[in-house]
Design an enzyme around this catalytic site. Structure first.
Site, mmCIF file in Angstrom:
data_model
loop_
_atom_site.group_PDB
_atom_site.id
_atom_site.type_symbol
_atom_site.label_atom_id
_atom_site.label_comp_id
_atom_site.label_asym_id
_atom_site.label_seq_id
_atom_site.Cartn_x
_atom_site.Cartn_y
_atom_site.Cartn_z
ATOM 1 N N HIS A 112 0.961 -1.211 -0.002
ATOM 2 C CA HIS A 112 0.034 0.006 0.161
ATOM 3 C C HIS A 112 0.802 1.400 -0.125
ATOM 4 O O HIS A 112 0.589 2.260 0.825
ATOM 5 C CB HIS A 112 -0.970 0.069 1.109
ATOM 6 C CG HIS A 112 -1.713 -1.043 1.347
ATOM 7 N ND1 HIS A 112 -2.574 -1.447 2.204
ATOM 8 C CD2 HIS A 112 -1.874 -2.286 0.538
ATOM 9 C CE1 HIS A 112 -3.332 -2.646 2.099
ATOM 10 N NE2 HIS A 112 -2.942 -2.940 1.028
ATOM 11 N N TYR A 141 -13.161 9.374 2.497
ATOM 12 C CA TYR A 141 -13.770 8.251 1.762
ATOM 13 C C TYR A 141 -13.948 6.888 2.614
ATOM 14 O O TYR A 141 -14.133 5.860 1.929
ATOM 15 C CB TYR A 141 -12.855 8.005 0.495
ATOM 16 C CG TYR A 141 -13.364 9.269 -0.324
ATOM 17 C CD1 TYR A 141 -14.137 8.957 -1.628
ATOM 18 C CD2 TYR A 141 -12.973 10.529 -0.259
ATOM 19 C CE1 TYR A 141 -14.685 10.232 -2.403
ATOM 20 C CE2 TYR A 141 -13.354 11.513 -1.077
ATOM 21 C CZ TYR A 141 -14.155 11.396 -2.435
ATOM 22 O OH TYR A 141 -14.721 12.454 -3.051
ATOM 23 N N GLU A 180 -12.957 0.061 -5.176
ATOM 24 C CA GLU A 180 -13.909 1.384 -5.569
ATOM 25 C C GLU A 180 -13.370 2.128 -6.672
ATOM 26 O O GLU A 180 -12.096 2.239 -7.009
ATOM 27 C CB GLU A 180 -13.871 1.963 -4.251
ATOM 28 C CG GLU A 180 -14.266 1.525 -3.082
ATOM 29 C CD GLU A 180 -14.201 2.353 -1.508
ATOM 30 O OE1 GLU A 180 -14.638 2.045 -0.835
ATOM 31 O OE2 GLU A 180 -13.777 3.709 -1.901
#
Length: 385
Positions: free
Chosen positions: A178, A275, A265
């Site tokens: 990530h 978000y 998403e």
């Protein structure tokens, strides 16, 4: 580098953000009004109706542009021809002749620490590339993720065509996973970056952290005029791992995001919005969180790069091994997403506009998680509708 933030630029940037905020789910370059053809001076500005793309589209692979690439990640078309591609693991930037497929290594970027999902990631050309010849790159170092700029001099010998990296922005958290990594210059001339939360979920909701965010800054790495939080590069937060950024023809920003086990998403980005991650994955009933406009189970997507063409967002899927078409009407989907190339080319990493109805599309089968063929990795030219 030449300073861009004159009073007119500041005013324009603030106006772009204000339009995005006031129009619902618009991005930082939200649908600015224009004077329609045939109106008289002084008549009210109106926004012309948007074209609605067909519910069903098509994809045709025109040709293979290049083969035998090692962990390609970022892709940047050059004015006048040529494609620059970064190698995540080798830390090099290579120029591809898009007609012949010939590869010319520009050089290795010093300081890249490739490990896990980190390394030399996104590429972007300076808005003033015609005069300054600067390449921007998002890279993982021993201590952080950062954005650097480098002078590209094609007159020098191959392998020695990159100038020393100048650090534009530093301090983005790094991890084995990530790391985000996508960078792009927006219609407003500002530099945008998608970052990840490095597996530390709490960073996404911490507005003082650069992890799990979309950042917006000047080309010199300063907080961009009109950003939603004072003296901050943070544009939006609550993201898990953003690897796709694209603007539609109304200058609205969209971003793709890796979910965990349930939902990936596609989001329409509104400055200052939350978000949801890690409190929400996919659509939520909590009004505090901005819901995605489309979602997929990770086995079908695990999205990386996105591009806008022919009225749709085109999204490259890694684990899903397919190219998704998401037709848009404003900042909402017009019809259900449609999948193409399923399993035909393996993992897909980056997609960028190639002009008109064409896209450049890279595979990502040599990244340690794919099953490379004898010719991987590849860059494909794709025709879409």
């Amino acid at each position: 580098m030449r300073q861009r933030a004159g009073a007119a630029v500041v005013a324009a940037a603030v106006l772009l953000l204000a339009v995005g905020c006031s129009g619902g789910e618009g991005g930082p370059g939200g649908g600015a009004s224009v004077t329609p053809h045939g109106t008289t001076p002084g008549s009210p500005f109106v926004t012309p109706p948007e074209a609605t793309p067909p519910a069903k589209g098509s994809v045709r692979v025109v040709r293979t542009v290049a083969e035998h690439l090692t962990t390609p990640w970022g892709l940047a078309p050059l004015p006048g021809g040529g494609l620059l591609v970064s190698s995540r693991d080798d830390g090099t930037i290579t120029r591809i002749d898009e007609k012949s497929g010939k590869k010319t290594e520009l050089g290795e970027v010093p300081g890249v620490a490739a490990a896990g999902e980190g390394g030399l990631l996104g590429l972007a050309l300076s808005p003033d590339y015609g005069s300054d010849h600067l390449i921007y790159a998002y890279m993982t170092t021993d201590s952080d993720n950062r954005i650097v700029s480098m002078l590209y001099d094609p007159k020098r010998d191959p392998g020695d065509q990159l100038g020393a990296p100048n650090t534009v922005f530093r301090g983005i958290p790094k991890g084995a996973i990530h790391n985000g990594g996508r960078i792009a210059f927006g219609p407003d001339g500002m530099l945008y970056a998608g970052t990840g939360e490095t597996g530390n979920r709490d960073l996404a909701q911490d507005k003082n952290s650069l992890g799990g965010k979309i950042l917006r800054m000047t080309p010199q790495g300063e907080p961009a005029p009109g950003n939603p939080f004072p003296d901050s590069t943070v544009l939006s937060y609550g993201h898990r791992d953003v690897q796709g950024l694209a603007w539609d023809d109304k200058q609205r920003l969209f971003a793709s995001e890796f979910g965990e086990d349930t939902w990936d998403e596609l989001n329409a980005i509104k400055p200052g919005d939350n978000y949801g991650w890690p409190k929400a994955e996919g659509k939520s009933s909590d009004p505090k969180y901005h819901n995605p406009i489309a979602e997929w189970h990770p086995a079908e997507a695990s999205p990386s790069g996105i591009a806008y063409a022919e009225g749709s967002i085109w999204m490259a899927a890694l684990r899903g091994e397919r190219l998704w078409r998401i037709p848009l009407k404003g900042t909402e989907t017009y019809a259900p997403p449609q999948a193409f190339l399923k399993g035909k080319y393996g993992r897909l990493r980056t997609v960028v506009p190639a002009g008109g109805d064409k896209l450049w599309l890279t595979t990502s089968n040599t990244d340690g998680r794919g099953h490379p063929t004898k010719t991987d990795d590849r860059i494909l030219e794709v025709e879409v509708s």
